[in-house]
Design a protein around this motif. Sequence first.
Motif, short mmCIF file in Angstrom:
data_model
loop_
_atom_site.label_atom_id
_atom_site.label_comp_id
_atom_site.label_asym_id
_atom_site.label_seq_id
_atom_site.Cartn_x
_atom_site.Cartn_y
_atom_site.Cartn_z
N ASP A 141 3.29 9.16 -0.28
CA ASP A 141 3.16 8.17 -1.36
C ASP A 141 1.72 8.14 -1.83
O ASP A 141 0.89 7.40 -1.32
CB ASP A 141 3.58 6.78 -0.87
CG ASP A 141 5.05 6.73 -0.47
OD1 ASP A 141 5.87 7.30 -1.21
OD2 ASP A 141 5.36 6.12 0.57
N ARG A 142 1.42 8.99 -2.81
CA ARG A 142 0.05 9.09 -3.32
C ARG A 142 -0.31 7.88 -4.17
O ARG A 142 0.51 7.36 -4.92
CB ARG A 142 -0.11 10.34 -4.17
CG ARG A 142 -0.10 11.62 -3.37
CD ARG A 142 -0.29 12.82 -4.31
NE ARG A 142 -0.33 14.03 -3.55
CZ ARG A 142 -1.44 14.62 -3.13
NH1 ARG A 142 -2.61 14.09 -3.41
NH2 ARG A 142 -1.39 15.73 -2.43
N SER A 143 -1.58 7.49 -4.04
CA SER A 143 -2.15 6.46 -4.90
C SER A 143 -3.65 6.67 -4.94
O SER A 143 -4.22 7.34 -4.08
CB SER A 143 -1.81 5.06 -4.37
OG SER A 143 -2.40 4.86 -3.10
N CYS A 144 -4.30 6.10 -5.94
CA CYS A 144 -5.76 6.17 -6.01
C CYS A 144 -6.33 4.98 -5.24
O CYS A 144 -5.88 3.85 -5.42
CB CYS A 144 -6.24 6.10 -7.46
SG CYS A 144 -5.98 7.65 -8.32
N PHE A 145 -7.29 5.26 -4.35
CA PHE A 145 -7.93 4.20 -3.59
C PHE A 145 -9.34 4.62 -3.23
O PHE A 145 -9.71 5.78 -3.35
CB PHE A 145 -7.12 3.85 -2.34
CG PHE A 145 -7.00 4.97 -1.33
CD1 PHE A 145 -7.91 5.09 -0.29
CD2 PHE A 145 -5.98 5.91 -1.42
CE1 PHE A 145 -7.82 6.12 0.64
CE2 PHE A 145 -5.87 6.93 -0.50
CZ PHE A 145 -6.79 7.04 0.53
N ASP A 146 -10.12 3.64 -2.79
CA ASP A 146 -11.50 3.88 -2.39
C ASP A 146 -11.55 4.15 -0.89
O ASP A 146 -11.14 3.31 -0.08
CB ASP A 146 -12.35 2.66 -2.74
CG ASP A 146 -13.81 2.79 -2.36
OD1 ASP A 146 -14.25 3.91 -2.03
OD2 ASP A 146 -14.50 1.76 -2.40
N MET A 147 -12.04 5.32 -0.51
CA MET A 147 -12.12 5.69 0.90
C MET A 147 -13.04 4.73 1.66
O MET A 147 -12.76 4.38 2.82
CB MET A 147 -12.62 7.13 1.04
CG MET A 147 -12.68 7.61 2.47
SD MET A 147 -11.09 7.64 3.31
CE MET A 147 -10.44 9.18 2.74
#
Length: 105
Positions: free
Chosen positions: A22-28
Amino acid sequence: MTARINGLLNVSRLESGKIQIDRSCFDMAELVKEAEGDAIASISGHQVVFAPVAETRVNADRDKIGQVISNLISNAVKYSPLNSTINVTCVTKGSTFYFTLPVVN
């Protein structure tokens, strides 16, 4: 608890070749900060020190990356001497993340 149950289900899915990403954009940096909070709350007998992580946006499965980070820290605690210091760093070079967990006795 839900994350652990999902982790067990993912192992089963992985073994059967049906794991879902489940890909999503997030801040590492945010994810590592959450791992730091969890580690501080749950680990005794070791000092876990987190180096600052630069804000870095990634497109990946946030939960699975979080599980990897948690497993790395858990293994460092499990296999290091009692009362040792575990230094956690996450560095970005190009499009690659490097996690290091050196242990100091």
